[in-house]
Write an enzyme that holds these catalytic residues in place. Structure first.
Site, mmCIF file in Angstrom:
data_model
loop_
_atom_site.group_PDB
_atom_site.id
_atom_site.type_symbol
_atom_site.label_atom_id
_atom_site.label_comp_id
_atom_site.label_asym_id
_atom_site.label_seq_id
_atom_site.Cartn_x
_atom_site.Cartn_y
_atom_site.Cartn_z
ATOM 1 N N ARG A 150 0.849 -1.191 0.000
ATOM 2 C CA ARG A 150 0.000 0.000 0.000
ATOM 3 C C ARG A 150 0.884 1.240 0.000
ATOM 4 N NH1 ARG A 150 -4.157 2.127 4.730
ATOM 5 N NH2 ARG A 150 -2.240 3.092 5.488
ATOM 6 N N TYR A 162 -3.071 11.119 6.794
ATOM 7 C CA TYR A 162 -3.409 9.735 7.141
ATOM 8 C C TYR A 162 -2.421 8.744 6.516
ATOM 9 C CZ TYR A 162 -5.198 5.102 6.791
ATOM 10 O OH TYR A 162 -5.264 3.734 6.843
ATOM 11 N N ASP A 223 -5.339 3.852 -0.111
ATOM 12 C CA ASP A 223 -6.523 4.085 0.725
ATOM 13 C C ASP A 223 -6.864 5.573 0.700
ATOM 14 O OD1 ASP A 223 -8.486 4.099 2.659
ATOM 15 O OD2 ASP A 223 -7.325 2.983 4.159
ATOM 16 N N HIS A 225 -9.424 6.727 2.257
ATOM 17 C CA HIS A 225 -9.928 6.906 3.620
ATOM 18 C C HIS A 225 -11.171 7.798 3.708
ATOM 19 C CE1 HIS A 225 -9.271 6.604 8.040
ATOM 20 N NE2 HIS A 225 -8.663 5.495 7.669
ATOM 21 N N GLU A 249 -9.131 2.088 -2.180
ATOM 22 C CA GLU A 249 -9.962 1.756 -1.016
ATOM 23 C C GLU A 249 -10.735 2.962 -0.496
ATOM 24 O OE1 GLU A 249 -7.511 0.141 2.084
ATOM 25 O OE2 GLU A 249 -8.989 0.565 3.630
ATOM 26 N N GLU A 275 -14.410 -1.516 5.635
ATOM 27 C CA GLU A 275 -13.775 -1.718 6.945
ATOM 28 C C GLU A 275 -14.651 -1.201 8.084
ATOM 29 O OE1 GLU A 275 -10.033 0.359 6.205
ATOM 30 O OE2 GLU A 275 -10.622 1.947 7.571
ATOM 31 N N ARG A 296 -13.813 -5.393 2.698
ATOM 32 C CA ARG A 296 -12.812 -5.000 3.692
ATOM 33 C C ARG A 296 -13.140 -5.414 5.122
ATOM 34 N NH1 ARG A 296 -8.280 -4.054 3.875
ATOM 35 N NH2 ARG A 296 -8.147 -2.007 4.822
ATOM 36 N N GLU A 352 -4.714 -7.384 4.615
ATOM 37 C CA GLU A 352 -3.892 -6.271 5.079
ATOM 38 C C GLU A 352 -3.066 -6.735 6.284
ATOM 39 O OE1 GLU A 352 -6.112 -2.912 6.572
ATOM 40 O OE2 GLU A 352 -4.452 -1.535 6.192
ATOM 41 N N TRP A 416 -12.388 11.885 8.354
ATOM 42 C CA TRP A 416 -10.982 11.540 8.561
ATOM 43 C C TRP A 416 -10.620 10.244 7.868
ATOM 44 C CZ3 TRP A 416 -8.401 7.482 11.136
ATOM 45 C CH2 TRP A 416 -6.995 7.637 11.133
#
Ligand code: EZ4
Ligand code: CO
Length: 416
Positions: A150, A162, A223, A225, A249, A275, A296, A352, A416
């Site tokens: 990643r 992040y 990602d 995020h 992602e 996730e 995820r 991951e 975030w």
């Protein structure tokens, strides 16, 4: 026949480098099972859910009745779903599978159908404030044996971003928050600045440079995020197409999954999401309309092995694969559970892997191993993780929060 009644249920809280919540069930004959119930930044809510509401219901139940217990806790909640409820149910479910596999004298994956592959392809987290630092990080991951990586980088004009281990804001007591603990130990979250336009301008060049340096073969992930609006997400997917990502992602916030239709219309970059999802219902339209490529959800936040297995089976009929969340806030118990599922299911995609700190491993003593880019659950009966109470007690809980984001432009709150 052994006595498989649940005789004790303990909710264990420890903080070896970061906070973890673990459920330990024990049968009348003394067989123990562990389950992970960690919800990063809201840990004590799950502790109360388990201690005050589930433990009294579990005592005296037959540890073998995994499906019935799952249904009893899920349907019995009435106000069901949600991260706290599903993490609590996940911990019970995982601990029961651990017990059942130990009683069978087998590693858990054998009860899930046996192995379908040699191990679980794992991706590591390379990051850098700038390109030279990022390249060093990619090289070090390649040296450690990672076969998928990643990529997260600093963004010009932003102090702390992040996923970037060396963000100035990320340092905690010498170590980096993003190595082992994205959360900050404090009474309130750290605040980061965000600028989506700066991010969108910067990221395609980063992937162009990484491909130029490391070649076309290495699977690369990224990602976003949850930070983009639908049309920005569509544009990023399109801009990244030349660099052949393994996945992109969490392009948009997770609540409104229908927006992924818009993203999908515009790009063939594979998409991963989930996730922060809790149940199969969160995935239904994404699967049926084939809007994503990877799932995820971890065992810990989606209701346990029983529920995640069902999600993966459902995904498999649409050629959608697993891509289980594996940050350090999923404990070694949660990761071990994912690996047993991962070696068994037909539609495994990638796992991951963010290594836990040495202190975390002293508490949990995981039996899984990373070698040649693959994670393997090990051959110990059950999950293969044991909990050291003495070490755990030396690391008491202290409040920690994930960061929050404010727009650099005007200080308004952003995802975030
Ligand atoms: O920010 O687990 O893909 N990984 C991630 C993680 C999450 C943390 C939040 O607790 O998005 O790093
Ligand atoms: Co993520």
């Amino acid at each position: 026949m052994s006595n498989t009644q649940i005789a004790s249920a303990e909710v264990l809280v420890t903080s070896p480098g970061r906070n973890f919540v673990t459920l330990r069930l024990r049968t009348a004959d003394g067989v123990e099972g562990l389950g992970d119930a960690t919800v990063n930044g809201r840990e004590l809510a799950v502790v109360s859910y388990l201690r005050d509401h589930l433990v009294p219901l579990l005592l005296g139940r037959d540890a073998h009745a995994i499906e019935d217990t799952w249904q009893y806790l899920y349907r019995g909640a009435y106000w069901r779903r949600g991260p706290i409820t599903m993490a609590a149910i996940a911990a019970v479910d995982t601990a029961l599978w651990d017990i059942k596999a130990k009683l069978a004298g087998m590693p858990l994956y054998q009860l899930l159908g046996g192995h379908s592959r040699r191990g679980c392809l794992a991706y590591g987290h390379a990051s850098g404030a700038d390109l030279p630092e990022l390249f060093d990080s990619v090289r070090s991951h390649l040296e450690q044996g990672y076969r998928a990586i990643r990529i997260q980088t600093g963004i010009p004009g932003l102090d702390s971003v992040y996923g970037v281990a060396t963000s100035p804001n990320a340092a905690v007591g010498g170590a980096s928050r993003y190595d082992h603990e994205p959360a900050r130990r404090a009474a309130a979250p750290v605040e980061e600045e965000w600028d989506t336009r700066a991010y969108l301008r910067h990221i395609p060049g980063v992937f162009e440079a990484v491909r130029a340096e490391f070649g076309p073969e290495l699977p690369l992930l990224h990602d976003a995020h949850h930070r983009l609006a639908p049309i920005q997400a569509a544009r990023l997917g399109k801009l990244l197409e030349p660099y052949d990502l393994f996945w992109l992602e969490d392009v948009t916030p997770a609540e409104n999954t229908a927006v992924l239709r818009r993203v999908r219309e515009h790009t063939t970059t594979p998409l991963a999401i989930g996730e922060v999802f809790n149940t199969v219902w969160d995935y239904r339209e994404l699967f049926e309309e084939q809007l994503i490529d990877y799932v995820r959800s971890p065992v810990t936040h989606a209701g346990g092995i029983t529920a995640l297995r069902r999600i993966f089976d459902y995904a498999s009929i649409y050629q959608i694969k697993s891509g289980v969340h594996g940050p350090t806030d999923v404990s070694p118990v949660g990761l071990a559970a994912a690996l047993h599922l991962g070696v068994a299911i037909p539609n495994f995609g990638i796992q991951e892997y963010m290594k836990h700190s040495a202190t975390t491993d002293e508490v949990f003593r995981p039996g899984f191993a990373f070698s040649g880019g693959l994670l393997s659950p090990g051959e110990e009966p059950g999950l293969g993780v044991s909990y050291d109470d003495a070490v755990a007690e030396a690391h008491p809980y202290s409040a920690a929060y994930l960061p929050v984001n404010r727009l650099k432009l005007d200080g308004s709150m952003h995802d975030w």
